[in-house]
Design an enzyme around this catalytic site. Sequence first.
Site, PDB file in Angstrom:
ATOM      1  N   ASP A  12     -25.077  57.161 -56.528  1.00  0.00           N
ATOM      2  CA  ASP A  12     -24.399  55.990 -57.464  1.00  0.00           C
ATOM      3  C   ASP A  12     -22.995  55.777 -57.213  1.00  0.00           C
ATOM      4  OD1 ASP A  12     -27.068  56.118 -58.096  1.00  0.00           O
ATOM      5  OD2 ASP A  12     -26.594  56.406 -60.235  1.00  0.00           O
ATOM      6  N   ASN A  22     -30.122  51.757 -56.685  1.00  0.00           N
ATOM      7  CA  ASN A  22     -30.915  51.785 -58.087  1.00  0.00           C
ATOM      8  C   ASN A  22     -29.876  52.515 -58.940  1.00  0.00           C
ATOM      9  OD1 ASN A  22     -32.697  51.941 -60.011  1.00  0.00           O
ATOM     10  ND2 ASN A  22     -33.569  53.927 -59.456  1.00  0.00           N
ATOM     11  N   ASP A  58     -30.175  65.246 -73.339  1.00  0.00           N
ATOM     12  CA  ASP A  58     -30.176  65.993 -71.948  1.00  0.00           C
ATOM     13  C   ASP A  58     -29.954  67.384 -71.723  1.00  0.00           C
ATOM     14  OD1 ASP A  58     -30.836  63.590 -70.433  1.00  0.00           O
ATOM     15  OD2 ASP A  58     -28.664  63.186 -69.663  1.00  0.00           O
ATOM     16  N   GLU A  78     -37.206  61.422 -66.501  1.00  0.00           N
ATOM     17  CA  GLU A  78     -37.528  61.593 -65.005  1.00  0.00           C
ATOM     18  C   GLU A  78     -39.136  62.119 -65.174  1.00  0.00           C
ATOM     19  OE1 GLU A  78     -34.462  61.905 -66.233  1.00  0.00           O
ATOM     20  OE2 GLU A  78     -32.890  61.868 -64.755  1.00  0.00           O
ATOM     21  N   HIS A 124     -34.309  67.247 -62.044  1.00  0.00           N
ATOM     22  CA  HIS A 124     -33.215  68.043 -61.884  1.00  0.00           C
ATOM     23  C   HIS A 124     -33.067  69.091 -63.012  1.00  0.00           C
ATOM     24  CE1 HIS A 124     -30.398  65.091 -63.507  1.00  0.00           C
ATOM     25  NE2 HIS A 124     -31.415  64.517 -63.886  1.00  0.00           N
ATOM     26  N   ARG A 125     -33.072  68.568 -64.139  1.00  0.00           N
ATOM     27  CA  ARG A 125     -32.829  69.373 -65.309  1.00  0.00           C
ATOM     28  C   ARG A 125     -33.875  70.553 -65.747  1.00  0.00           C
ATOM     29  NH1 ARG A 125     -28.197  67.632 -66.374  1.00  0.00           N
ATOM     30  NH2 ARG A 125     -27.763  65.727 -66.305  1.00  0.00           N
ATOM     31  N   LYS A 161     -29.989  64.722 -57.748  1.00  0.00           N
ATOM     32  CA  LYS A 161     -29.738  63.613 -58.396  1.00  0.00           C
ATOM     33  C   LYS A 161     -28.122  63.638 -58.908  1.00  0.00           C
ATOM     34  CE  LYS A 161     -31.762  60.865 -62.040  1.00  0.00           C
ATOM     35  NZ  LYS A 161     -31.472  59.678 -61.719  1.00  0.00           N
TER      36      LYS A 161
END
Length: 673
Positions: free
Chosen positions: A51, A95, A319, A347, A407-408, A439
Amino acid sequence: MTESLLIKPFRTPARGVAQIPGSKSITNRALILAALAEGETLLTGALFSRDTKILIQSLRTLGFKILDDEVAGTIRVQGMAGNIPAKEGSLHVGNAGTAARFLTAFLALSHQGKYAMDGDVAMRARPMSGLLNSLASSQTFAYTAEGKPAQAFPFILQTSGQLKDLTVDASASSQLLSALLMVLPLRAGASVKMSGETVSEPFVVMTEKMCAQFGRPLSRDTQGRWFCPNPGAYLSPKIYPIEPDATAASYFIALPAVTGKDACVRLQGYQPQGLQGDTAFAEVAKQYGADIRFEGDSAIVHSWSDLRGGDFDFNQFSDTFLTLATLAPLANKPTVIRQIAHTRKQETDRLLAMATELNRLGVKVEPSPEALQADTSLSSLTIYPSREALLKTAKKGPTSIHTYEDHRMAMSFGILGSYDLLGDGTPWIKIEDPSCTGKTFPRFFEALEALRSRFVTIAIDGGAASGKSSTARAVAQHLGLMHVDTGAHYRTLTVGLLKANALPTNIASVEKALAQFKLGSALRGFSSHCLLNGKIASEAEIRSPEVNAMVSAFAALPVVRNYILNYQRSQVELAQASGFAGLIMEGRDIGSVVLPQATLRIFLEADAEARRLRRSSEGQSDSIVQRDLLDSTRTAAPLICPQGAVRIDNTKLSLAEVVQEIEGLIAPALHVS
Ligand code: CDP
Ligand code: CDP
């Protein structure tokens, strides 16, 4: 077949500087603000991910000069004071939500510009209409290839360069509002108001704080309308350090909870009063039993005193709920995590995923995974700790944790797996698809591994301009060591002694001056600096021609050397208490006198001509030959290559090559296998 990763429990306390990437939200905001500023800004500690690379590339396409160095984590942005060089262009935002929204509002500043904008398929489905409708009221229009008004990507943006009194519906994403807030100061009289509510209030606060950091604070009137009381181009802060990602940091706040009683992890640059809402996790962790100390610009996390359980509302920093949820099975009491309904649409359905995987380890949760599946409105989770249940499952072999491309999930269960449940280092958790951490944190498992370290002390000696300081500084940063330049100690003392009119030929004058000195230390980045009577002498002061001429004469006096010796040795404890993986100290007598027991002793040399050239290319007036002679012929602690030290002649080596060679020598001592 997706690969999986067996997590090796920590059998030694976690120690060292956590290698946390920079925050994505801050990096992308800083890129926009720096581009709109007058002058150049150097962003340090920046995140390099898909990103942020998209935004950098887009700004380049628009004519901005940007130099990035991924290894150093820096981005140099040439600001154009609100001007956008390219009046036309074609941008693809992938994205990247922030790039998509921020660039669209940014381009609205362009007078009579025309830009073709597109994104990935997923981006085409993401909300843009709130922003596009808002800009239309100021004559910036988005339309489709057929010439119809566009509500989402792709579109052609026909810009007016004006911003009037805007109203934005940011209910779908706070980024729609943040994008407009950042361009407000560039147009006198512009303002923004929300038509409804927005989610993620902490990100709006982050935007406001960053506008102020770049010299253009925003205000809100009684109707809730944002405006800039003192409009104009942003003012470059020159150097802008990006905070480490606070969500990523939560894993390293958690790690000392599960890795023995002498664990000590340093979070460089982590500030509770910083820009990121997820730093609220540190408060929750403290209530749970974490030992977190904030010192200078960083946080130091020691082994937790307890794992207390409790009842927590994670709505504003959701998160990080996964980080706490994976510690909960080891707590003394149940843990309740509330207000996380929105994480069920992230996600993956995070609430269900967490319940399912904890269950797989034998842990009882409420609601059960079945109940969660049946009722998608459920929004909290209670976790009942039981080591016995975990042990029973672990004895059957490692449990394979599903990560659902989240990912978390991978990172939080990676921390739990670091706990030596079976007491003999046997792995009990396996993470499926570990590369899903890419990510936000591609090197997460390497960063975790790097904290499996032993405290090391490294002594580096050598003549003037042999490369001690630059080499030691780089090694310190790469390996998470505290750097100490003892040359700077002698230089600092020389500044003080010269001010006190002491003379090296008059020992009494030196003793009298020393008696008035009080020494201390202050950490700046990875280096410990010497405080003389509460102050760090500036670089200009300690490297002045007068100091260059006198330092070796003062340093040759036993009274001066004895005065500083204990202070120098005390740096070992400072490095230990500050969570560093070790200490790297450089000077003339470190391997021989200050730290003769150092884990590794290195002697750097380079031929005199090479060293003279190095110093003169730094623009210093310094007679290094004369200083070397004094340093190596004095009776007190002369410059020598101590027996057993590794000699490295770097006359023909680049700095990077020396650094690599030294790191190769340190690695076996540092890493616990
Ligand atoms: O950077 P450069 O190598 O030229 O010098 P420095 O490391 O800043 O050290 C300045 C002076 O301090 C040296 O020339 C030595 O006289 C003295 N020094 C010392 O005696 N013992 C040390 N451990 C470090 C420096
Ligand atoms: O601390 P010390 O006086 O030993 O040397 P330094 O200040 O680290 O290095 C003096 C200069 O030499 C710096 O500008 C370094 O970048 C440069 N250097 C180099 O060109 N090649 C090396 N292998 C080591 C240092």
